[in-house]
Motif scaffolding. Structure first.
Motif, PDB file in Angstrom:
ATOM      1  N   ILE A  85       9.759  19.548  48.446  1.00 50.29           N
ATOM      2  CA  ILE A  85       9.013  19.576  47.192  1.00 50.29           C
ATOM      3  C   ILE A  85       9.865  18.835  46.154  1.00 50.29           C
ATOM      4  CG2 ILE A  85       7.815  21.759  47.646  1.00 50.29           C
ATOM      5  CD1 ILE A  85       9.896  23.144  45.842  1.00 50.29           C
ATOM      6  N   ASP A  86       9.312  18.619  44.975  1.00 48.84           N
ATOM      7  CA  ASP A  86      10.124  18.096  43.877  1.00 48.84           C
ATOM      8  C   ASP A  86       9.758  18.849  42.604  1.00 48.84           C
ATOM      9  OD1 ASP A  86       7.883  16.797  42.577  1.00 48.84           O
ATOM     10  OD2 ASP A  86       8.085  15.156  44.007  1.00 48.84           O
ATOM     11  N   TRP A  87      10.446  18.524  41.507  1.00 48.34           N
ATOM     12  CA  TRP A  87      10.238  19.264  40.269  1.00 48.34           C
ATOM     13  C   TRP A  87       8.820  19.108  39.733  1.00 48.34           C
ATOM     14  CZ3 TRP A  87      13.382  22.968  39.146  1.00 48.34           C
ATOM     15  CH2 TRP A  87      14.729  22.897  39.460  1.00 48.34           C
ATOM     16  N   ASP A  88       8.158  18.015  40.097  1.00 47.24           N
ATOM     17  CA  ASP A  88       6.808  17.760  39.594  1.00 47.24           C
ATOM     18  C   ASP A  88       5.713  18.224  40.540  1.00 47.24           C
ATOM     19  OD1 ASP A  88       7.737  16.528  37.225  1.00 47.24           O
ATOM     20  OD2 ASP A  88       8.124  14.673  38.335  1.00 47.24           O
ATOM     21  N   THR A  89       6.103  18.765  41.701  1.00 47.84           N
ATOM     22  CA  THR A  89       5.108  19.329  42.622  1.00 47.84           C
ATOM     23  C   THR A  89       4.352  20.451  41.898  1.00 47.84           C
ATOM     24  OG1 THR A  89       6.474  18.842  44.553  1.00 47.84           O
ATOM     25  CG2 THR A  89       4.773  20.534  44.815  1.00 47.84           C
ATOM     26  N   THR A  90       3.052  20.499  42.109  1.00 46.40           N
ATOM     27  CA  THR A  90       2.241  21.526  41.439  1.00 46.40           C
ATOM     28  C   THR A  90       1.664  22.511  42.440  1.00 46.40           C
ATOM     29  OG1 THR A  90       0.243  20.156  41.517  1.00 46.40           O
ATOM     30  CG2 THR A  90       1.649  19.975  39.541  1.00 46.40           C
ATOM     31  N   THR A  91       1.354  23.694  41.942  1.00 46.60           N
ATOM     32  CA  THR A  91       0.712  24.730  42.754  1.00 46.60           C
ATOM     33  C   THR A  91      -0.149  25.581  41.835  1.00 46.60           C
ATOM     34  OG1 THR A  91       1.096  26.493  44.378  1.00 46.60           O
ATOM     35  CG2 THR A  91       2.562  26.427  42.472  1.00 46.60           C
ATOM     36  N   GLN A  92      -1.075  26.316  42.438  1.00 40.79           N
ATOM     37  CA  GLN A  92      -1.921  27.218  41.659  1.00 40.79           C
ATOM     38  C   GLN A  92      -1.527  28.671  41.938  1.00 40.79           C
ATOM     39  OE1 GLN A  92      -6.111  26.334  41.880  1.00 40.79           O
ATOM     40  NE2 GLN A  92      -5.827  24.383  40.817  1.00 40.79           N
ATOM     41  N   ILE A  93      -2.017  29.558  41.115  1.00 40.25           N
ATOM     42  CA  ILE A  93      -1.609  30.957  41.134  1.00 40.25           C
ATOM     43  C   ILE A  93      -2.555  31.769  42.014  1.00 40.25           C
ATOM     44  CG2 ILE A  93      -1.105  32.978  39.707  1.00 40.25           C
ATOM     45  CD1 ILE A  93       0.703  30.470  39.293  1.00 40.25           C
ATOM     46  N   GLN A 113      -5.282  31.405  36.421  1.00 41.67           N
ATOM     47  CA  GLN A 113      -5.692  30.899  37.733  1.00 41.67           C
ATOM     48  C   GLN A 113      -6.501  29.611  37.571  1.00 41.67           C
ATOM     49  OE1 GLN A 113      -7.259  34.804  39.487  1.00 41.67           O
ATOM     50  NE2 GLN A 113      -5.985  34.006  41.165  1.00 41.67           N
ATOM     51  N   ASP A 114      -6.662  28.934  38.696  1.00 40.37           N
ATOM     52  CA  ASP A 114      -7.382  27.650  38.731  1.00 40.37           C
ATOM     53  C   ASP A 114      -6.742  26.622  37.798  1.00 40.37           C
ATOM     54  OD1 ASP A 114      -9.272  28.732  40.520  1.00 40.37           O
ATOM     55  OD2 ASP A 114     -10.364  29.614  38.842  1.00 40.37           O
ATOM     56  N   LYS A 115      -5.428  26.648  37.756  1.00 41.10           N
ATOM     57  CA  LYS A 115      -4.677  25.715  36.923  1.00 41.10           C
ATOM     58  C   LYS A 115      -3.430  25.274  37.686  1.00 41.10           C
ATOM     59  CE  LYS A 115      -2.245  25.342  32.499  1.00 41.10           C
ATOM     60  NZ  LYS A 115      -1.941  25.988  31.195  1.00 41.10           N
ATOM     61  N   ASP A 116      -3.073  24.018  37.539  1.00 41.41           N
ATOM     62  CA  ASP A 116      -1.886  23.507  38.222  1.00 41.41           C
ATOM     63  C   ASP A 116      -0.630  23.777  37.389  1.00 41.41           C
ATOM     64  OD1 ASP A 116      -3.338  22.513  40.352  1.00 41.41           O
ATOM     65  OD2 ASP A 116      -3.620  20.541  39.434  1.00 41.41           O
ATOM     66  N   TYR A 117       0.380  24.349  38.053  1.00 42.38           N
ATOM     67  CA  TYR A 117       1.679  24.596  37.422  1.00 42.38           C
ATOM     68  C   TYR A 117       2.749  23.803  38.162  1.00 42.38           C
ATOM     69  CZ  TYR A 117      -0.206  28.534  34.736  1.00 42.38           C
ATOM     70  OH  TYR A 117      -0.934  29.320  33.856  1.00 42.38           O
ATOM     71  N   ALA A 118       3.593  23.118  37.415  1.00 43.50           N
ATOM     72  CA  ALA A 118       4.670  22.342  38.021  1.00 43.50           C
ATOM     73  C   ALA A 118       5.833  23.253  38.409  1.00 43.50           C
ATOM     74  CB  ALA A 118       5.159  21.262  37.057  1.00 43.50           C
ATOM     75  N   LEU A 138       6.369  30.521  43.476  1.00 43.55           N
ATOM     76  CA  LEU A 138       7.302  29.593  44.117  1.00 43.55           C
ATOM     77  C   LEU A 138       7.560  29.976  45.568  1.00 43.55           C
ATOM     78  CD1 LEU A 138       9.846  29.134  41.191  1.00 43.55           C
ATOM     79  CD2 LEU A 138       8.427  27.332  42.197  1.00 43.55           C
ATOM     80  N   ALA A 139       7.674  31.275  45.821  1.00 46.15           N
ATOM     81  CA  ALA A 139       7.875  31.736  47.193  1.00 46.15           C
ATOM     82  C   ALA A 139       6.693  31.343  48.074  1.00 46.15           C
ATOM     83  CB  ALA A 139       8.074  33.250  47.212  1.00 46.15           C
ATOM     84  N   GLU A 140       5.479  31.518  47.560  1.00 45.01           N
ATOM     85  CA  GLU A 140       4.279  31.161  48.321  1.00 45.01           C
ATOM     86  C   GLU A 140       4.180  29.660  48.526  1.00 45.01           C
ATOM     87  OE1 GLU A 140       1.308  34.842  47.029  1.00 45.01           O
ATOM     88  OE2 GLU A 140       1.384  33.047  45.773  1.00 45.01           O
ATOM     89  N   LEU A 141       4.596  28.886  47.541  1.00 48.12           N
ATOM     90  CA  LEU A 141       4.569  27.429  47.673  1.00 48.12           C
ATOM     91  C   LEU A 141       5.500  26.967  48.802  1.00 48.12           C
ATOM     92  CD1 LEU A 141       3.923  24.519  46.694  1.00 48.12           C
ATOM     93  CD2 LEU A 141       5.829  24.779  45.077  1.00 48.12           C
ATOM     94  N   ILE A 142       6.683  27.528  48.868  1.00 44.46           N
ATOM     95  CA  ILE A 142       7.680  27.076  49.828  1.00 44.46           C
ATOM     96  C   ILE A 142       7.398  27.568  51.242  1.00 44.46           C
ATOM     97  CG2 ILE A 142      10.126  27.318  50.493  1.00 44.46           C
ATOM     98  CD1 ILE A 142      10.787  27.252  47.512  1.00 44.46           C
TER      99      ILE A 142
END
Length: 445
Positions: A85-93, A113-118, A138-142
């Protein structure tokens, strides 16, 4: 009549100040025996060498609360470093993270929710404001899920050599706070566990493997969704008048923690004059107390210890500068330590350290000689640093009791040719015969 001049007054004042400085100085340099900490468990470590300078019940596993997030930080930074991943990678809640964020008991930053967070914003909220929901995101993203992330946490703890640990979630909340969303396979009543030593071990790896973690943890405030959030580390230079009294020069991290079960915890770190110290206090009684006790530890470390090179690279012991050689063109070989030894020590204790050689027995023959050929720089054994003082030696945070460096040859010694070896063998033979004959004659009288 004595005439008092300005010069006389100036001299008297200088003398008084000099004497006063000697009287005051001992009050700022506390012996370990007087370092009475209001914490159930604590440790003070030199971040450069891992040397433990102070320890109190440091191996008792206790709930670390949000100090748990140091492991989440480590795994996020590792994923960035490995390009996953990188610092600009996005994920939702997720629903789970949103539920935690919406719970007023956890006083988070508030997520949508339904929003991108870097990743950068989520990490800032986790490291600076100790937000739980962003940690879960972050845990779920990784790892895909917090359940899989917890497995990563425990595997990494083993890899890093943490001594006492048990990770059951990524945030440091008690599992019973997570309800049905707790990571699968973990005990509903469990909490994460770390000892002060293992928290210091984790902090040691975090600041040494990923120094950028300190760039983030040293921020007094960060922006999140158009508003500012304050760092919960009061030892940073905050602008608020009340918090200024807790500011400690050189502090730039690392992680606070608090739950009903854990009490108030803090892993701190500060750097002064090139020396970085790591502190951990666990189960203190209040927010204020954890910072006051940390200041005591830092004062003790900076006032009483200084890094000193005890033995430079190439140092030789007076009585062991050479070792005997068998079957070589030379009868002996010069040896020394391969690298210098520098550790934080208390003032005027340098003379209380010595070296002990341990030459590799596989390199020796029955007569205790190194058998040629020998290459220059070849490892012939090890040298162990030995402390002979009266102060308590707390060792190191990892599995080592002292500093150990290689003993190496300073020069190459070629193996003697067969002719010289034969002459030597003949000489040894007749020498032995002569000695035996002399002994036999002596026995006649």
């Amino acid at each position: 009549m004595i005439q008092v001049t300005k010069k006389t007054v100036s001299g008297i004042l200088t003398f008084v100040l000099l004497i006063t400085s000697f009287m005051i100085q001992p009050l700022t340099t506390h012996a370990e025996s007087t370092l009475d900490l209001n914490a159930e468990s604590a440790i003070l470590v030199d971040a450069g060498t891992g040397k433990v300078l102070y320890a109190k019940n440091a191996d008792i596993a206790l709930p670390p609360a949000s100090m748990t997030k140091m492991m989440t930080e480590y795994l996020v930074l590792e994923a960035i470093n490995e390009g996953k991943i990188d610092w600009d990678t996005t994920t939702q809640i997720s629903d789970y993270a949103y539920k935690i964020s919406a719970n007023e008991l956890f006083s988070g930053v508030g997520l949508t929710q339904d929003k991108d967070y870097a990743v950068r914003d989520l990490y800032n909220a986790m490291a600076v404001f100790s937000d739980n929901a962003t940690t879960i995101a972050l845990a779920e993203l990784i790892a895909g899920s917090e359940t899989e992330f917890v497995k990563m946490m425990n595997d990494k703890a083993e890899e890093l050599g943490l001594s006492e640990y048990k990770f059951v979630n990524s945030s440091g909340l008690d599992n019973d706070s997570l309800g049905d969303d707790m990571p699968k396979g973990t005990d509903p009543n469990a909490s994460n566990l770390l000892s002060a030593r293992s928290a210091a071990q984790l902090a040691y790896h975090l600041v040494n493997d990923f120094p950028e973690a300190l760039e983030i943890s040293s921020q007094t405030e960060v922006e999140f969704e158009d508003y500012k959030i304050e760092n919960l580390n009061w030892m940073l230079p905050h602008e608020a008048t009340f918090l200024q009294s807790f500011h400690y020069e050189g502090v730039d991290g690392l992680k606070t923690g608090n739950t009903d079960l854990a009490g108030y915890t803090f892993t701190g770190t500060a750097e002064r004059d090139g020396t970085r110290l790591i502190t951990v206090v666990m189960k203190t009684g209040s927010k204020e107390e954890r910072f006051r006790e940390t200041a005591k530890l830092l004062d003790y470390g900076f006032n009483n210890f200084a890094s000193e090179e005890l033995f430079p690279a190439g140092h030789q012991l007076e009585d062991k500068g050479t070792l005997p050689v068998a079957k070589g063109k030379e009868k002996e070989v010069s040896v020394s330590i391969s690298e210098g030894i520098a550790i934080p020590i208390q003032s005027e204790e340098a003379e209380l350290y010595s070296l002990e050689y341990n030459i590799d027995e596989e390199k020796l023959n029955d007569n205790g000689e190194i058998v040629a050929p020998i290459e220059k720089g070849e490892k012939l054994g090890t040298a162990t640093l030995v402390y002979e003082g009266e102060a308590t030696d707390h060792g190191y945070i990892f599995d080592q009791e002292s500093v150990v460096v290689d003993v190496v040859s300073d020069e190459a010694v070629e193996k003697a040719n067969w002719f010289m070896l034969t002459l030597g063998a003949i000489g040894d033979f007749f020498g032995n015969v002569f000695t035996t004959a002399v002994d036999w004659i002596k026995g006649l009288f």
